[in-house]
Design a protein around this motif. Structure first.
Motif, short mmCIF file in Angstrom:
data_model
loop_
_atom_site.label_atom_id
_atom_site.label_comp_id
_atom_site.label_asym_id
_atom_site.label_seq_id
_atom_site.Cartn_x
_atom_site.Cartn_y
_atom_site.Cartn_z
N GLN A 72 10.77 13.14 -7.51
CA GLN A 72 10.33 13.16 -5.99
C GLN A 72 8.91 13.95 -5.77
N SER A 73 8.80 14.97 -7.05
CA SER A 73 7.69 15.65 -7.06
C SER A 73 6.26 14.69 -7.24
N MET A 74 6.54 13.46 -7.61
CA MET A 74 5.33 12.45 -7.75
C MET A 74 4.83 11.74 -6.61
N VAL A 75 5.71 11.73 -5.51
CA VAL A 75 5.14 11.00 -4.34
C VAL A 75 5.30 12.03 -3.07
N ASP A 76 4.38 11.67 -2.09
CA ASP A 76 4.85 12.61 -0.96
C ASP A 76 5.75 12.23 -0.02
N TYR A 77 6.03 10.99 -0.02
CA TYR A 77 7.18 10.38 0.84
C TYR A 77 7.68 9.00 0.24
N PHE A 78 8.65 8.70 0.38
CA PHE A 78 9.22 7.24 -0.13
C PHE A 78 10.44 7.00 0.89
N ILE A 79 10.49 5.73 1.23
CA ILE A 79 11.66 5.19 1.79
C ILE A 79 12.24 3.96 1.19
N SER A 80 13.46 3.77 0.96
CA SER A 80 13.86 2.77 0.41
C SER A 80 15.18 1.89 1.21
N GLU A 81 14.89 0.93 1.74
CA GLU A 81 15.62 -0.07 2.62
C GLU A 81 15.13 -1.29 2.81
N PRO A 82 15.97 -2.27 3.09
CA PRO A 82 15.57 -3.69 3.35
C PRO A 82 14.47 -3.82 4.33
N ASP A 83 13.57 -4.75 4.13
CA ASP A 83 12.71 -5.02 5.07
C ASP A 83 12.41 -6.55 5.50
N ALA A 84 11.57 -6.71 6.24
CA ALA A 84 11.19 -8.15 6.63
C ALA A 84 10.13 -8.86 5.81
N GLY A 85 9.84 -8.35 4.74
CA GLY A 85 8.63 -9.14 3.96
C GLY A 85 7.56 -7.91 3.86
N ILE A 86 6.54 -8.36 3.01
CA ILE A 86 5.49 -7.32 2.61
C ILE A 86 4.67 -6.69 3.72
N TYR A 87 4.35 -7.66 4.84
CA TYR A 87 3.65 -7.12 5.85
C TYR A 87 4.50 -6.04 6.66
N ASN A 88 5.82 -6.21 6.83
CA ASN A 88 6.57 -5.45 7.54
C ASN A 88 6.51 -3.95 6.92
N ALA A 89 6.66 -4.16 5.65
CA ALA A 89 6.62 -2.86 4.47
C ALA A 89 5.22 -2.38 4.74
N ILE A 90 4.05 -2.91 4.79
CA ILE A 90 2.71 -2.34 4.90
C ILE A 90 2.94 -1.56 6.27
N ASN A 91 3.07 -2.28 7.11
CA ASN A 91 3.27 -1.57 8.52
C ASN A 91 3.82 -0.31 8.67
N LYS A 92 4.96 -0.31 7.84
CA LYS A 92 5.87 0.92 7.97
C LYS A 92 5.00 2.02 7.13
N GLY A 93 4.40 1.62 6.11
CA GLY A 93 3.67 2.74 5.31
C GLY A 93 2.50 3.38 6.21
N ILE A 94 1.86 2.10 6.80
CA ILE A 94 0.68 2.96 7.32
C ILE A 94 1.33 3.66 8.75
N LYS A 95 2.17 3.54 9.38
CA LYS A 95 2.95 4.42 10.36
C LYS A 95 3.31 5.75 9.76
N TYR A 96 3.78 5.84 8.61
CA TYR A 96 4.01 7.15 7.94
C TYR A 96 2.70 7.90 7.49
N ALA A 97 1.76 7.23 7.55
CA ALA A 97 0.57 7.72 6.97
C ALA A 97 -0.21 8.88 7.76
N GLN A 98 -0.55 9.99 6.99
CA GLN A 98 -0.94 11.31 7.42
C GLN A 98 -2.61 11.47 7.23
N GLY A 99 -3.02 10.42 6.10
CA GLY A 99 -4.51 10.59 5.98
C GLY A 99 -5.46 9.96 6.80
N SER A 100 -6.66 10.38 6.67
CA SER A 100 -7.77 10.02 7.38
C SER A 100 -8.12 8.50 7.17
#
Length: 753
Positions: A72-100
């Motif tokens: 867990q010290s190697m990543v800032d945040y992770f979530i593991s759950e079923p998704d609706a495909g790669i673009y659904n997963a990407i959208n999720k990641g962008i939503k959690y993003a705090q970077g510029s």
């Protein structure tokens, strides 16, 4: 029953100190544990550290969840759950993003060395909304598959295709917010749609101009028909009455390199039937223009980057491995020599491999006439595979114990007496007499620098050694001083013969080199390498007095090859151009040329100075030109691939360099019939320029300045066309002794005899 999401990482555990990082790297993965670990490590190993890593896992069952929970010290945040495909997963990641800025580096991707630093510089220097890079694809056997460069497409992206590999496109978070999420109704082309929106929305897009991502070919595939349907769906968003049949025909035609008249008539028929707006018509026109001109990178080299290394069970005498620190996109004279020599040897049936430590994308600025192998030892995943277990620290200690006392004394004391050098014998004795340290103390001093040296150069040594073990060349040639020590150490315990090739003045390269390293240890290793190599090549015989006696016995002089023009433009028919050519580096002293022309300009009406080259002195020189109000007559022209043509039509070359080995700019200018002006004190220049015959050599005045006499020499040569004509005729004849056929035979004998 709905599967419960598993979350973790430094952010959830309160361990993350980053409030708003510069970059957020989103990594999407599913059942790809081993690749995920490698991907995360290539991100964490970046030199630029202001980033966070977010991993979106699609409820993997291969141990990925457990690996994330255990690390867990190697990543800032992770979530593991079923998704609706790669673009659904990407959208999720962008939503959690705090970077510029958000980058998408998935588990099958490898982020290139120092990649984030290049993206940061591009965003900061260009104020872009998005920055793209190049991508190399490789297969599961780590073999090169394809190279996708980033493209500077505008609205033609509608029909032409995506502007860069999706994983290399970094976009500001606030731009993502304005563009909206990836369209999850698409299965394979949502990235194409979002990038099209980015381009069509007028957002600014820059490029790092480097390979930033290495991507494993494969992943989720939907088949050609699904890809066609989704691309067609996207095209209809911009051109609603485009029929499927017409779209298929346009796709077919756009891939033709040579469109016939009937092809053009068919395109015209389709386009006129669309009743499309101006933007769509312009997009189509640009698409076919790009295809007609061709925009794919071409190269005459067999392999670039991720290639299979030719291997053998035996060390072959007719197999040579050249090593150079940088050759991609480097417009230097020595790099050009290497490519010419490699081409000649390949034509002669030799097995030739050029290796570099560039660590970036590209091919050499100068082309090659024959095919041979070119490999960058720092291009992943190649570098992941070739690591040696040799204990360099022990090996360096062994080398230090074998160094002669004079090498130790010169390496440690030479900078104190840099103005008192006349010959190796005199200078080494001076350094030994002046030394206040015992031989053991000097060795201890070098040993104290071992860890630092390994930190800087150890990676090159290990990779080059592993490559030598695999390729098994009969001869290893460190090419240029910056590669000498690392390649010598890499090859010294192998059966390969070592031939060190030098392309500078040994006084500077082996004693007073300040460009890349100032450690006592590196200087001592340079000297030890030329004492121990099988052969050492120099450009001029006078250089032998500057090296140890033991080195002279195994030294061979081989100059650069200079082709002489068969047809030369008469001096009186040439343009009134004074040339300066070379790297824009402080040692080349282009500032003296500018200062001298500023003094002479009133006598040189109608004359201009053109300076060709690239380098870190550009801004300084541009400011100097502006300071003297010379913008209309002194021009920094950048790199020129047609430099021979420029030589042939210009009137004189002025070289103010402080030190040279065998200056290609001077010799090529003379071979084109152009007189040369240069300092009498500069080695290399004073061997090629014969004062009063093919040019003018300039002395310092009583105040120690070259500028005034350089200005006078330019005026003398510019105002006397008969003198230029006489110098031009002799210049050509003075270069015939460096004819390529003869010089390349000497190279072949040097390496293989």
């Amino acid at each position: 029953m709905k599967q419960v999401a598993i979350e973790g990482g430094m952010r959830t555990n309160g361990l993350s100190e980053r409030k708003k990082p510069y970059f957020t790297i989103v990594t999407v993965t599913f059942n790809n544990k081993n690749a995920l670990e490698q991907c995360v490590n290539t991100i964490r190993n970046q030199s630029f550290k202001d980033f966070e890593i977010i991993v979106i896992d699609g409820a993997s069952t291969d141990g990925s969840q457990e690996w994330l929970q255990d690390n867990q010290s190697m990543v800032d945040y992770f979530i593991s759950e079923p998704d609706a495909g790669i673009y659904n997963a990407i959208n999720k990641g962008i939503k959690y993003a705090q970077g510029s800025v958000v980058g998408l580096i998935h588990s099958d991707d490898i982020l290139s060395f120092n990649s984030l630093s290049r993206y940061y510089e591009a965003f900061e220097n260009g104020n872009y909304d998005a920055v793209v890079g190049d991508c190399i694809y490789f297969n599961e056997n780590r073999e090169f598959n394809a190279y996708k460069p980033s493209r500077n497409y505008g609205i033609e992206t509608i029909f032409r295709g995506i502007t860069a590999a999706h994983e290399t496109i970094f976009i500001k978070k606030d731009v993502y917010n304005r563009l909206g999420p990836y369209d999850e109704t698409y299965r394979s082309a949502a990235d194409y749609k979002l990038i099209s929106k980015l381009v069509m929305g007028g957002y600014s897009i820059g490029s790092t101009k480097n390979v930033e991502v290495y991507k494993l070919v494969g992943g989720e595939s939907f088949g050609e028909e699904v890809e066609f349907n989704e691309n067609y769906k996207l095209a209809r968003e911009y051109c609603s009455n485009l029929s499927e049949n017409d779209y298929r025909q346009l796709l077919k035609l756009k891939n033709y390199k040579h469109l016939t008249r009937s092809d053009l008539e068919e395109i015209y028929s389709i386009v006129t039937s669309l009743n499309a707006n101006h933007m769509v018509l312009r997009s189509l026109a640009l698409t076919f223009l790009v295809m007609a001109l061709g925009d794919n990178p071409t190269t005459s080299f067999n392999r670039i980057g991720l290639s299979n290394i030719p291997s053998s069970t035996n060390y072959e005498n007719d197999r040579v491995l050249f090593g150079i620190v940088a050759i991609k996109s480097v417009p230097g004279g020595a790099e050009r020599v290497l490519l010419d020599v490699a081409s000649y040897l390949a034509d002669r049936g030799k097995q030739v491999l050029i290796t570099s430590a560039d660590g970036k994308a590209g091919v050499p600025k100068y082309g090659a006439t024959s095919s041979f192998d070119l490999i960058d030892i720092f291009e992943p995943p190649y570098n992941v595979e070739l690591e040696s277990n040799v204990d360099l620290k022990v090996e360096l200690a062994e080398i230090i114990s074998k160094m002669p006392d004079e090498v130790l004394a010169v390496a440690i004391n030479c900078k104190l007496y840099r103005d008192q050098f006349s010959s190796w014998g005199q200078f080494s004795q001076l350094c030994m007499n002046a030394s206040r340290r015992s031989a053991q103390d000097m060795r201890e001093l070098l040993l104290s620098e071992v860890d630092t040296w390994i930190g800087k150069f150890g990676g090159r040594v290990r990779r080059w050694r592993s490559l030598i073990y695999s390729y098994k060349p009969g001869v290893v040639v460190p090419f240029m001083i910056s590669a000498t020590t690392q390649m010598f150490i890499a090859a010294r315990k192998t059966p390969s013969k070592i031939v060190i090739s030098n392309h500078g003045n040994p006084i500077r390269d082996y004693l007073f080199q300040d460009d890349w390293d100032d450690m006592f240890l590196d200087r001592a290793l340079r000297l030890f390498s030329i004492l121990s190599a099988d052969k050492v090549q120099w450009l001029q015989s006078e250089f032998l007095q500057s090296v140890p006696t033991q080195t002279r016995r195994r030294s061979i002089v081989v100059p650069n090859a200079i082709p002489v023009r068969s047809e030369v433009v008469p001096a009186n028919d040439r343009e009134r151009i004074i040339l300066g050519v070379g790297r824009l580096h402080s040692i080349k002293r282009f500032d003296l040329l500018i200062e001298a022309f500023s003094l002479a300009k009133n006598d040189l009406e109608g004359w201009k100075v053109h300076i060709y080259g690239e380098g870190n002195e550009y801004v300084k020189l541009a400011n100097l030109i502006s300071k003297h109000g010379l913008e209309s007559v002194v021009v920094l022209k950048g790199f020129a691939s047609n430099i021979d043509d420029i030589y042939s039509r210009s009137s004189m070359l002025v070289s103010c360099s402080e030190m040279e080995g065998f200056p290609m700019t001077v010799s090529e200018a003379l071979a084109s019939g152009m007189p040369v002006i240069g300092p009498r004190e500069t080695s290399g220049i004073n061997n090629l320029v014969l004062h009063g015959k093919n040019g003018l050599l300039v002395e310092r005045n009583e105040e120690g300045s070259l500028v005034e006499n350089m200005a006078s020499a330019m005026i003398e040569l510019a105002l006397d066309s008969n003198l230029r004509a006489r110098f031009s005729e002799f210049a050509i004849s003075s270069m015939t002794k460096f004819a390529p056929d003869e010089v390349f035979k000497q190279w072949e004998a040097l390496i293989f005899d």
